[in-house]
Scaffold this motif. Sequence first.
Motif, short mmCIF file in Angstrom:
data_model
loop_
_atom_site.label_atom_id
_atom_site.label_comp_id
_atom_site.label_asym_id
_atom_site.label_seq_id
_atom_site.Cartn_x
_atom_site.Cartn_y
_atom_site.Cartn_z
N ILE A 12 38.05 31.63 37.27
CA ILE A 12 38.21 33.10 37.56
C ILE A 12 38.87 33.46 38.76
CG2 ILE A 12 36.71 35.09 37.83
CD1 ILE A 12 34.56 33.92 36.05
N ILE A 16 42.35 35.72 38.54
CA ILE A 16 42.47 36.93 39.60
C ILE A 16 43.71 36.51 40.38
CG2 ILE A 16 41.20 38.04 41.46
CD1 ILE A 16 38.63 37.33 40.24
N ILE A 337 38.58 39.31 31.00
CA ILE A 337 39.11 38.54 32.15
C ILE A 337 40.31 37.45 31.44
CG2 ILE A 337 38.71 36.67 33.84
CD1 ILE A 337 35.88 37.79 34.28
N SER A 338 39.83 37.00 30.50
CA SER A 338 40.95 35.98 29.84
C SER A 338 42.41 36.66 29.43
CB SER A 338 40.20 35.23 28.76
OG SER A 338 41.48 34.46 28.13
#
Length: 456
Positions: A12, A16, A337-338
């Motif tokens: 993650i 980001i 997020i992916s």
Amino acid sequence: MKENNLVKILIILVIIAISLISFLGINKKDKNRWINILPNYLLSTNLKGARVTKLELDSSTKEVIYDSEGNIVEDGKNEDGTLKEGYTNEDKKVNPDELLTKENFLQAKQVLENRLKKLGVQDYKIRQNYENGEIIIEIPEDTTTDDVISNFTYKGNFEIQDSETKEVLLNSSHIKEAKAAYGTSQTGVGTSVYLSMEFNKEGKEKLREITKKYIQSTDEEGNIKTKNISIKVDDQELTNTYFSEEITTGILSLSMGVPTTDEGQLSQYIEQARYMAAIIDSGKMELKYDLKQNQYISTTIDEDLLKNMIFIFIIPIIIAGIYFVIKYKDNGIMAIISTIGLIGFILLTLRYTNVLISLEAIVGIITVIILQVMFIEILLNKINNSKQSMKESIKETYIKLIPILVPLLIIAITFTFTNWVEVASIGMTMFWGIIIILGYNYIFTKNLFVNKKVKE
């Protein structure tokens, strides 16, 4: 369990970081301003505007002077401007009437197109009036535009002449390849830039003979004598020199500027060599053109339209995100997020691969995002409805998408190699997008999701 959570957190954080770099860039302070050190996006003319130039045939005449034997000479006048005794002159058209043919018009267009390609101009449009030879060229507006345009009016007539007699020893027909090159200077201090010219079989032999003849020598009385050659492009002298040794390689290297350690100066020398190499290497035009128009045309896409397009682009992503969260809860958040990470990777790749981003390229990006949403939907369905391991689930997801990905990849490759810039732009964005999907999901996405059934 702790190890899996640590891997997920690390992934993650990587996503980001990559997304922030991709969307915002990496900025550093340069004097009194902040600059992004990442390569700029290569925007097409329909997003960035264009420079439109018009080239017309040179209609002027030039004075030609003949000596008493009928040979053309350069120095045929006295100090007062009158012709030397026995010399004659006449005004000749720069472009003689017999050369004003459609064949030569087309040849000029092809030479200019070759130059644009060698200078790395991707998004260009070139049109020609076959009645009068007029050529209109449209290229993107950027920091190199003026330099590119300055090369349009060269005929590209390369010659090596005897400095005294003006006899042509080698010409454009003997050139195999010309390019810019650089390396450590002979003194070991700084970098030297060269215009490197490789000659064809006939030219290689001629160059060898020239380097044996045009040398520095000492006569019986000890006087140093030199026999020089002049290297010219369109009668513009690049250098006047002699040779210190025989050249048997068929490669002639001319120094551009002086050895330097200054990056700005070095970059300038390299650009000069690159532009001259493009002129020499693109072929010689039989006709001489003048630049008659040089005008910036702003993009037809206004700010409001771009905002609407971005809005239309973002809305489906938001809807897909809400859908994933409602249906898959925690895994739905990871799906968002992916997808954001995938977009970040794609945009970063487009920066570094110099893909031309046109209005049409957005179709390619949207296609890739749809493929990613499909991939995640299939994968999450398999995770929720079976007790397979994550490795097995992602393997079956790839297998299920192959009938879609393979044809799209073939289409993308086909589009990439078309001469239609807008279509090629779609193809290249799709190609890189599909390649990234295949690798990104295996490395990142599979480690974001939790298979609760397997855990049970």
